[in-house]
Design a protein around this motif. Structure first.
Motif, PDB file in Angstrom:
ATOM      1  N   GLU A  21       0.838  -1.199   0.000  1.00  0.00           N
ATOM      2  CA  GLU A  21       0.000   0.000   0.000  1.00  0.00           C
ATOM      3  C   GLU A  21       0.878   1.257   0.000  1.00  0.00           C
ATOM      4  OE1 GLU A  21      -3.587   0.267   2.389  1.00  0.00           O
ATOM      5  OE2 GLU A  21      -3.481  -1.900   2.729  1.00  0.00           O
ATOM      6  N   GLU A  22       2.009   1.183   0.668  1.00  0.00           N
ATOM      7  CA  GLU A  22       2.908   2.334   0.719  1.00  0.00           C
ATOM      8  C   GLU A  22       3.404   2.705  -0.678  1.00  0.00           C
ATOM      9  OE1 GLU A  22       3.354  -0.440   2.693  1.00  0.00           O
ATOM     10  OE2 GLU A  22       2.423   0.468   4.465  1.00  0.00           O
ATOM     11  N   SER A  23       3.818   1.683  -1.449  1.00  0.00           N
ATOM     12  CA  SER A  23       4.317   1.991  -2.795  1.00  0.00           C
ATOM     13  C   SER A  23       3.172   2.479  -3.682  1.00  0.00           C
ATOM     14  CB  SER A  23       5.059   0.807  -3.413  1.00  0.00           C
ATOM     15  OG  SER A  23       4.221  -0.301  -3.597  1.00  0.00           O
ATOM     16  N   TRP A  24       1.946   1.960  -3.483  1.00  0.00           N
ATOM     17  CA  TRP A  24       0.782   2.446  -4.226  1.00  0.00           C
ATOM     18  C   TRP A  24       0.624   3.954  -4.017  1.00  0.00           C
ATOM     19  CZ3 TRP A  24      -2.965   1.638  -7.716  1.00  0.00           C
ATOM     20  CH2 TRP A  24      -4.130   2.409  -7.644  1.00  0.00           C
ATOM     21  N   TYR A  25       0.610   4.378  -2.747  1.00  0.00           N
ATOM     22  CA  TYR A  25       0.419   5.800  -2.461  1.00  0.00           C
ATOM     23  C   TYR A  25       1.579   6.641  -2.978  1.00  0.00           C
ATOM     24  CZ  TYR A  25      -3.689   4.469   0.125  1.00  0.00           C
ATOM     25  OH  TYR A  25      -4.919   3.957   0.451  1.00  0.00           O
ATOM     26  N   LEU A  26       2.772   6.094  -2.924  1.00  0.00           N
ATOM     27  CA  LEU A  26       3.937   6.808  -3.445  1.00  0.00           C
ATOM     28  C   LEU A  26       3.797   7.043  -4.956  1.00  0.00           C
ATOM     29  CD1 LEU A  26       6.813   7.911  -2.814  1.00  0.00           C
ATOM     30  CD2 LEU A  26       7.652   5.668  -3.487  1.00  0.00           C
ATOM     31  N   PHE A  27       3.447   5.992  -5.696  1.00  0.00           N
ATOM     32  CA  PHE A  27       3.294   6.120  -7.148  1.00  0.00           C
ATOM     33  C   PHE A  27       2.158   7.072  -7.509  1.00  0.00           C
ATOM     34  CE2 PHE A  27       5.290   1.754  -7.354  1.00  0.00           C
ATOM     35  CZ  PHE A  27       6.478   2.201  -7.914  1.00  0.00           C
ATOM     36  N   PHE A  42      -5.577  -4.461 -12.157  1.00  0.00           N
ATOM     37  CA  PHE A  42      -5.786  -5.259 -10.954  1.00  0.00           C
ATOM     38  C   PHE A  42      -6.017  -6.694 -11.402  1.00  0.00           C
ATOM     39  CE2 PHE A  42      -6.929  -1.068  -9.424  1.00  0.00           C
ATOM     40  CZ  PHE A  42      -6.357  -1.039  -8.161  1.00  0.00           C
ATOM     41  N   GLY A  43      -5.177  -7.588 -10.936  1.00  0.00           N
ATOM     42  CA  GLY A  43      -5.293  -8.982 -11.334  1.00  0.00           C
ATOM     43  C   GLY A  43      -4.882  -9.892 -10.201  1.00  0.00           C
ATOM     44  N   ALA A  44      -4.753 -11.176 -10.518  1.00  0.00           N
ATOM     45  CA  ALA A  44      -4.321 -12.162  -9.539  1.00  0.00           C
ATOM     46  C   ALA A  44      -3.560 -13.262 -10.257  1.00  0.00           C
ATOM     47  CB  ALA A  44      -5.528 -12.750  -8.811  1.00  0.00           C
ATOM     48  N   LEU A  68       1.464   6.409 -16.567  1.00  0.00           N
ATOM     49  CA  LEU A  68       2.115   5.475 -15.654  1.00  0.00           C
ATOM     50  C   LEU A  68       1.264   4.203 -15.591  1.00  0.00           C
ATOM     51  CD1 LEU A  68       4.156   4.680 -13.455  1.00  0.00           C
ATOM     52  CD2 LEU A  68       2.691   5.881 -11.811  1.00  0.00           C
ATOM     53  N   PHE A  69       1.865   3.068 -15.899  1.00  0.00           N
ATOM     54  CA  PHE A  69       1.166   1.786 -15.884  1.00  0.00           C
ATOM     55  C   PHE A  69       1.573   1.008 -14.639  1.00  0.00           C
ATOM     56  CE2 PHE A  69       0.630   3.092 -20.170  1.00  0.00           C
ATOM     57  CZ  PHE A  69      -0.532   2.474 -20.625  1.00  0.00           C
ATOM     58  N   LEU A  70       0.577   0.648 -13.831  1.00  0.00           N
ATOM     59  CA  LEU A  70       0.818  -0.095 -12.602  1.00  0.00           C
ATOM     60  C   LEU A  70       0.086  -1.432 -12.646  1.00  0.00           C
ATOM     61  CD1 LEU A  70       0.229   2.723  -9.935  1.00  0.00           C
ATOM     62  CD2 LEU A  70       2.409   1.982 -10.915  1.00  0.00           C
ATOM     63  N   VAL A  71       0.680  -2.442 -12.029  1.00  0.00           N
ATOM     64  CA  VAL A  71       0.037  -3.742 -11.877  1.00  0.00           C
ATOM     65  C   VAL A  71      -0.092  -4.010 -10.388  1.00  0.00           C
ATOM     66  CG1 VAL A  71       0.276  -6.226 -12.216  1.00  0.00           C
ATOM     67  CG2 VAL A  71       0.939  -4.668 -14.036  1.00  0.00           C
ATOM     68  N   VAL A  72      -1.315  -4.386  -9.966  1.00  0.00           N
ATOM     69  CA  VAL A  72      -1.575  -4.698  -8.568  1.00  0.00           C
ATOM     70  C   VAL A  72      -2.150  -6.109  -8.488  1.00  0.00           C
ATOM     71  CG1 VAL A  72      -2.891  -4.088  -6.505  1.00  0.00           C
ATOM     72  CG2 VAL A  72      -2.034  -2.274  -8.013  1.00  0.00           C
ATOM     73  N   LYS A  78      -4.182  -6.245  -0.773  1.00  0.00           N
ATOM     74  CA  LYS A  78      -5.644  -6.308  -0.589  1.00  0.00           C
ATOM     75  C   LYS A  78      -6.265  -4.952  -0.272  1.00  0.00           C
ATOM     76  CE  LYS A  78      -6.079 -11.106   0.792  1.00  0.00           C
ATOM     77  NZ  LYS A  78      -5.051 -11.894   1.354  1.00  0.00           N
ATOM     78  N   GLY A  79      -5.568  -4.148   0.511  1.00  0.00           N
ATOM     79  CA  GLY A  79      -6.125  -2.854   0.919  1.00  0.00           C
ATOM     80  C   GLY A  79      -6.396  -1.939  -0.262  1.00  0.00           C
ATOM     81  N   VAL A  80      -5.501  -1.923  -1.229  1.00  0.00           N
ATOM     82  CA  VAL A  80      -5.673  -1.079  -2.416  1.00  0.00           C
ATOM     83  C   VAL A  80      -6.836  -1.604  -3.260  1.00  0.00           C
ATOM     84  CG1 VAL A  80      -4.621  -0.318  -4.576  1.00  0.00           C
ATOM     85  CG2 VAL A  80      -3.282  -0.318  -2.468  1.00  0.00           C
ATOM     86  N   ALA A  81      -6.890  -2.905  -3.463  1.00  0.00           N
ATOM     87  CA  ALA A  81      -7.976  -3.498  -4.251  1.00  0.00           C
ATOM     88  C   ALA A  81      -9.323  -3.195  -3.604  1.00  0.00           C
ATOM     89  CB  ALA A  81      -7.765  -5.000  -4.388  1.00  0.00           C
ATOM     90  N   SER A  82      -9.374  -3.269  -2.299  1.00  0.00           N
ATOM     91  CA  SER A  82     -10.610  -2.990  -1.576  1.00  0.00           C
ATOM     92  C   SER A  82     -10.998  -1.514  -1.711  1.00  0.00           C
ATOM     93  CB  SER A  82     -10.426  -3.359  -0.102  1.00  0.00           C
ATOM     94  OG  SER A  82     -11.564  -3.021   0.630  1.00  0.00           O
ATOM     95  N   LYS A  83     -10.041  -0.631  -1.508  1.00  0.00           N
ATOM     96  CA  LYS A  83     -10.305   0.811  -1.614  1.00  0.00           C
ATOM     97  C   LYS A  83     -10.783   1.186  -3.021  1.00  0.00           C
ATOM     98  CE  LYS A  83      -8.022   5.306  -0.994  1.00  0.00           C
ATOM     99  NZ  LYS A  83      -8.458   5.901  -2.223  1.00  0.00           N
ATOM    100  N   MET A  84     -10.245   0.532  -4.027  1.00  0.00           N
ATOM    101  CA  MET A  84     -10.617   0.835  -5.410  1.00  0.00           C
ATOM    102  C   MET A  84     -11.857   0.041  -5.852  1.00  0.00           C
ATOM    103  SD  MET A  84      -8.463   3.117  -6.149  1.00  0.00           S
ATOM    104  CE  MET A  84      -8.759   3.293  -7.897  1.00  0.00           C
ATOM    105  N   GLU A  85     -12.452  -0.697  -4.903  1.00  0.00           N
ATOM    106  CA  GLU A  85     -13.677  -1.459  -5.144  1.00  0.00           C
ATOM    107  C   GLU A  85     -13.544  -2.444  -6.308  1.00  0.00           C
ATOM    108  OE1 GLU A  85     -16.843   1.412  -5.439  1.00  0.00           O
ATOM    109  OE2 GLU A  85     -16.582   2.019  -3.359  1.00  0.00           O
ATOM    110  N   VAL A  86     -12.413  -3.160  -6.317  1.00  0.00           N
ATOM    111  CA  VAL A  86     -12.180  -4.184  -7.334  1.00  0.00           C
ATOM    112  C   VAL A  86     -12.859  -5.464  -6.868  1.00  0.00           C
ATOM    113  CG1 VAL A  86     -10.426  -5.586  -8.470  1.00  0.00           C
ATOM    114  CG2 VAL A  86     -10.023  -3.152  -8.071  1.00  0.00           C
TER     115      VAL A  86
END
Length: 130
Positions: A21-27, A42-44, A68-72, A78-86
């Motif tokens: 989550e820290e790197s998510w917020y940084l990016f 967002f994948g698995a 900027l292209f990010l892969v999560v 999980k926290g980012v996926a939840s916040k983004m309602e994935v």
């Protein structure tokens, strides 16, 4: 120090894997400060359609170099996926200035490319240089 974004980038890849989550917020903060749009996959690791989109996502990153292209991985961050309602994989989210502009659920390369093309046309500025 663990979780440094520079360590996550591969030399030939323009796609960055978010590992916390820290790197998510940084990016996201860095992209906002630079006025750079963000496109997130967002994948698995267990989701075949999600894995199948990885090479397409790399291709998009080479084409649209001012995004900027990010892969999560939803299981790792999980926290980012939840916040983004994935709720389904793969999910693609287009963001600008911290706001979600578009969300695409499912592996549909043609639709994704069409939406990014439309978005790019609407945001391009003459002073953007790669």
């Amino acid at each position: 120090m663990e979780g440094q974004p520079q360590e996550q980038q591969h030399p030939k890849s323009r796609v960055v894997k978010v590992d916390s989550e820290e790197s998510w917020y940084l990016f996201i903060t860095q992209a906002n400060n630079q006025g750079c749009p963000v496109f997130v996959h967002f994948g698995a690791s267990w989701c075949v359609p999600s894995l199948a989109m990885n090479s397409f996502f790399e291709e998009l990153a080479l084409t649209y170099q001012d995004i900027l292209f990010l892969v999560v991985d939803v299981d790792e961050v999980k926290g980012v996926a939840s916040k983004m309602e994935v709720k389904a994989m793969p999910t693609f989210v287009l963001m600008r200035d911290g706001a979600v502009l578009d969300k695409i659920v499912g592996a549909n390369p043609e639709e994704i490319r069409k939406r990014i093309d439309g978005f790019v046309q609407s945001f391009r500025r003459p002073n953007m240089v790669d």
